[in-house]
Design a protein around this motif. Structure first.
Motif, PDB file in Angstrom:
ATOM      1  N   GLN A   1       1.787  -0.492  10.665  1.00  0.00           N
ATOM      2  CA  GLN A   1       0.694   0.270  10.070  1.00  0.00           C
ATOM      3  C   GLN A   1       1.133   0.772   8.700  1.00  0.00           C
ATOM      4  N   ILE A   2       0.188   1.221   7.927  1.00  0.00           N
ATOM      5  CA  ILE A   2       0.533   1.851   6.654  1.00  0.00           C
ATOM      6  C   ILE A   2       1.232   3.167   6.969  1.00  0.00           C
ATOM      7  N   GLY A   3       2.468   3.299   6.576  1.00  0.00           N
ATOM      8  CA  GLY A   3       3.220   4.526   6.820  1.00  0.00           C
ATOM      9  C   GLY A   3       4.141   4.460   8.013  1.00  0.00           C
ATOM     10  N   GLY A   4       4.161   3.363   8.736  1.00  0.00           N
ATOM     11  CA  GLY A   4       5.056   3.281   9.893  1.00  0.00           C
ATOM     12  C   GLY A   4       4.628   2.173  10.829  1.00  0.00           C
ATOM     13  N   VAL A   5       4.756   2.436  12.119  1.00  0.00           N
ATOM     14  CA  VAL A   5       4.300   1.460  13.107  1.00  0.00           C
ATOM     15  C   VAL A   5       3.293   2.144  14.037  1.00  0.00           C
ATOM     16  N   ALA A   6       2.584   1.347  14.830  1.00  0.00           N
ATOM     17  CA  ALA A   6       1.458   1.870  15.586  1.00  0.00           C
ATOM     18  C   ALA A   6       1.912   2.847  16.661  1.00  0.00           C
TER      19      ALA A   6
ATOM     20  N   VAL B   1       0.841  -1.202   0.000  1.00  0.00           N
ATOM     21  CA  VAL B   1       0.000   0.000   0.000  1.00  0.00           C
ATOM     22  C   VAL B   1       0.871   1.244   0.000  1.00  0.00           C
ATOM     23  N   GLU B   2       1.983   1.196   0.754  1.00  0.00           N
ATOM     24  CA  GLU B   2       2.894   2.341   0.745  1.00  0.00           C
ATOM     25  C   GLU B   2       3.453   2.570  -0.651  1.00  0.00           C
ATOM     26  N   LYS B   3       3.708   1.495  -1.358  1.00  0.00           N
ATOM     27  CA  LYS B   3       4.229   1.649  -2.708  1.00  0.00           C
ATOM     28  C   LYS B   3       3.172   2.268  -3.618  1.00  0.00           C
ATOM     29  N   LEU B   4       1.931   1.834  -3.457  1.00  0.00           N
ATOM     30  CA  LEU B   4       0.853   2.430  -4.245  1.00  0.00           C
ATOM     31  C   LEU B   4       0.714   3.916  -3.930  1.00  0.00           C
ATOM     32  N   LEU B   5       0.838   4.245  -2.638  1.00  0.00           N
ATOM     33  CA  LEU B   5       0.701   5.644  -2.219  1.00  0.00           C
ATOM     34  C   LEU B   5       1.955   6.446  -2.501  1.00  0.00           C
ATOM     35  N   ASP B   6       3.065   5.758  -2.778  1.00  0.00           N
ATOM     36  CA  ASP B   6       4.377   6.375  -2.921  1.00  0.00           C
ATOM     37  C   ASP B   6       4.739   7.111  -1.629  1.00  0.00           C
ATOM     38  N   GLU B   7       4.560   6.411  -0.535  1.00  0.00           N
ATOM     39  CA  GLU B   7       4.718   7.022   0.783  1.00  0.00           C
ATOM     40  C   GLU B   7       6.064   6.595   1.361  1.00  0.00           C
ATOM     41  N   GLU B   8       6.786   7.555   1.892  1.00  0.00           N
ATOM     42  CA  GLU B   8       8.081   7.264   2.501  1.00  0.00           C
ATOM     43  C   GLU B   8       7.863   6.901   3.963  1.00  0.00           C
ATOM     44  N   VAL B   9       8.525   5.853   4.424  1.00  0.00           N
ATOM     45  CA  VAL B   9       8.384   5.442   5.817  1.00  0.00           C
ATOM     46  C   VAL B   9       9.544   6.019   6.615  1.00  0.00           C
TER      47      VAL B   9
ATOM     48  N   THR C   1       4.514   8.079   9.487  1.00  0.00           N
ATOM     49  CA  THR C   1       4.554   9.221   8.582  1.00  0.00           C
ATOM     50  C   THR C   1       3.662  10.352   9.098  1.00  0.00           C
ATOM     51  N   ASP C   2       4.059  11.597   8.804  1.00  0.00           N
ATOM     52  CA  ASP C   2       3.214  12.708   9.250  1.00  0.00           C
ATOM     53  C   ASP C   2       2.247  13.136   8.151  1.00  0.00           C
ATOM     54  N   ASN C   3       2.092  12.319   7.136  1.00  0.00           N
ATOM     55  CA  ASN C   3       1.086  12.590   6.110  1.00  0.00           C
ATOM     56  C   ASN C   3      -0.288  12.284   6.699  1.00  0.00           C
TER      57      ASN C   3
END
Lengths: 456, 173
Positions: free
Chosen positions: A221-226, A148-156, A351-353
């Motif tokens: 979690q998506i974007g990091g950890v809980a 999902v992070e790859k789909l979102l192009d989200e940096e962890v 992530t702070d997104n």
């Protein structure tokens, strides 16, 4: 005796025994062996009777003789059998005590997780995904979250990646502890079971400390950890990881001099590296043949390139190598955990997104925007751009790939797990053919299938 | 991963060596290369990618079925190939009509596809011609329908209890 020349009324059925292994195993399941052999003898007798005009038949010794080389017994093992490590059913054909073929029949714990995922918003899928392979849940969650992070192009954030690595390696040890305990139990070494599950319980205590749950923690979690690790977690983990290699030494001492164990391990169930690659086998099974394929080294993800560790490999690929490779992996995992604890970077753990991760609790009281983001995330979920990604990671059993297709809505259009257990199980018949039945139990244990992962 | 120009090189090589119209589309998304292939040419393309020394995609990592519900060729089958030497992944994708989703099997090239193609058949109803054992794998053998298709409803599966046993389909008797 006068022979009457009669035209053959009907040609008797083919009395030559077919190659029993050539029969499809579903047909073999219905009737094989003594039943069909008795039928065969009856047919032979019938044919003799037809040859004699008086219809009188004499049973000779030769006719009743059962061909021992074709006397096969079809035996069903499972689905509820303690040695199948779950709800696995094996349809085996035995010649005496030797396994001639073994067909795994699966699907007994199929729960439709992949279908259910399509009805959940992206962040609600994680608990479902974790329940697929129920001893390596961190890996399932990571595979999914990375897709999902790859789909979102989200940096962890880096700290999140390191925290992930710590928990992944703990989970790898956890998975290997369950494997070692139950495998040794299959071979009668019951004390190993208690020792391994004691260590497993220590890991579960640590999981409970960092996430609140012992199993299926939903930590990644998506974007990091809980959450960040709590105060005291690092010290407790460090103390545990310090004594773990000594414990593994003890396990090895107990098993490596156990003649019963060795007899079922050494030179049993070896399959060549080429054949395993054809069958798509990865993980410790492949590494036992000497192929150092490990995605942590080959295609590093989640900061694995920052750690110094080795990939244990075997030489011949028999059960003993598989056992040794996994045991050595525990030492390497301990090394990774120690390095990760030493160099754990400071910073955010998610992530702070705000479109991806929930805002921190204290912001909700002061910021209207945070409240809106919170509301949108909880009610609707994350909107993910359209696309298809496949992200492979190295689970304790091999390449765990997660395929996610997004259609632009807040629910995934398709989630598919390439479960290593599912693919590796195909190599079972290659491993167990022409070995003893008792060896098959040991080989199956060394294959380490997790039926929750196979059936999903 | 082959990058975007590398993917075009592979596509051109396939157009030259297999058939000029074998490739329907190429796409490069999030560093993942994907070839969309005409279903009839799937096996030659996979064979080329596996055996050609320049390509060397000898390992089939995974086979997924996908249902693109509103779109026209509804079903899709993805083959995730892996070149272990160069650590490159390439996805080969075909799209099939919902009416008669049939494609040639690739079990003879990649024995690992045996279970995985059965899984795609089980959940999407894609029939792989020439597969040695084309049966359901995870669902019961007498199950009707293909549950991972997008128009297959979630829930609504009758759960049998003692009180509604007589209304059941009867296969359990």
């Amino acid at each position: 005796m006068v022979r009457v020349n009669r035209p053959p009324v009907d040609t008797p059925p083919d009395v030559t025994p077919k190659d029993p292994l050539g029969i499809h195993y579903r047909d073999r399941e219905k009737s094989i062996t003594l039943e069909s052999l008795t039928e065969q003898i009856e047919r032979q007798r019938e044919a003799r009777r037809r040859e004699r005009p008086d219809g009188y038949s004499v049973t000779s010794q030769a006719e009743t003789e059962v061909h021992t080389e074709t006397e096969l017994l079809t035996m069903n093992i499972g689905p509820h059998h303690p040695a199948t490590h779950g709800v696995l059913r094996l349809l085996t054909t035995l010649e005496g005590e030797v396994v001639k073929s073994a067909a795994p029949l699966i699907g007994y714990v199929h729960t439709g997780i992949e279908k259910n995922c399509e009805d959940k918003s992206y962040w609600k899928v994680i608990p479902l995904i974790e329940r697929m392979d129920y001893v390596s849940y961190y890996f399932n969650a990571l595979g999914y979250c990375m897709s999902v992070e790859k789909l979102l192009d989200e940096e962890v954030p880096e700290r999140a990646q390191w925290l992930r690595v710590i928990h992944l390696e703990m989970c790898r040890i956890h998975s290997h502890m369950v494997w070692l305990g139950t495998s040794a139990l299959d071979l009668g070494a019951i004390s190993m079971f208690w020792y391994c599950f004691r260590e497993r319980d220590n890991i579960l205590d640590l999981f409970e400390m960092s996430s609140g749950q012992r199993m299926h923690t939903r930590f990644i979690q998506i974007g990091g950890v809980a959450d960040d690790i709590p105060l005291g977690f690092a010290d407790k983990l460090r103390a545990w990881v310090k004594q773990m290699p000594g414990r593994v030494d003890q396990f090895a001492d107990l098993l490596d001099k156990n003649e019963i164990f060795l007899q079922r391990m050494k030179n049993i169930g070896a399959v060549s590296e080429e054949r395993l690659l054809e069958l798509g086998v990865t993980g410790p099974l492949l590494r036992a043949t000497g192929n150092p394929w490990d995605l942590r080294k080959a295609a590093p993800y989640s900061s694995y390139d920052k750690f110094d560790f080795k990939i244990p490999v075997g030489t011949v690929g028999d059960n003993y190598d598989r056992y040794k490779v996994r045991l050595m992996e525990i030492y390497e995992s301990c090394k990774i955990i120690e390095q990760a604890l030493d160099g754990l970077p400071e910073g955010p753990w998610i992530t702070d997104n705000r479109k991806v991760a929930l805002p921190p609790r204290h912001e909700l009281a002061t910021s209207m925007e945070a409240l809106i983001h919170h509301f949108k995330l909880v009610t609707e979920g994350i909107r993910v751009p359209e696309g298809e990604v496949y992200v492979p990671i190295e689970s304790p059993r091999g390449e765990l790939g997660c395929f996610v297709r997004s259609d632009g809505s807040s629910k995934p259009a398709r989630v598919h797990m390439r479960e290593p257990s599912f693919v590796n199980l195909q190599s079972l018949s290659d491993m167990v053919n022409d070995t003893y039945l008792a060896d098959m139990i040991a080989t199956l244990a060394m294959l380490d299938p997790i039926l929750g992962g196979i059936d999903r | 991963m082959p990058d975007a120009p590398g993917l075009e090189l592979i596509a051109n090589a396939i157009r030259e060596k297999i058939a000029p119209d074998a490739i329907l589309a190429t796409s490069y998304f999030r560093e993942q290369a994907c070839l969309e292939v005409v279903p009839e040419q799937l096996v030659p393309v996979l064979e080329y990618l596996k055996t050609d020394p320049d390509q060397g995609y000898t390992f089939l990592a995974s086979v997924h079925g996908v249902d693109y519900l509103p779109e026209a060729p509804r079903l899709g089958v993805h083959y995730e190939l892996l070149n272990m030497k160069r650590v490159e992944r390439l996805r080969v994708k075909i799209r099939l009509d919902i009416e008669s989703p049939t494609v040639q099997t690739s079990v003879h090239l990649f024995p690992t596809a045996n279970f995985q193609e059965r899984e795609v058949y089980d959940f999407f109803g894609v029939v792989f011609e020439g597969h040695p054992d084309m049966r359901r794998i995870l669902m019961p053998e007498d199950y009707e329908g293909f549950p991972q298709r997008r128009d297959f409803p979630l829930g609504g599966e009758p759960v049998m209890f003692t009180h509604n046993e007589p209304e059941g389909p009867g296969w359990y008797e």
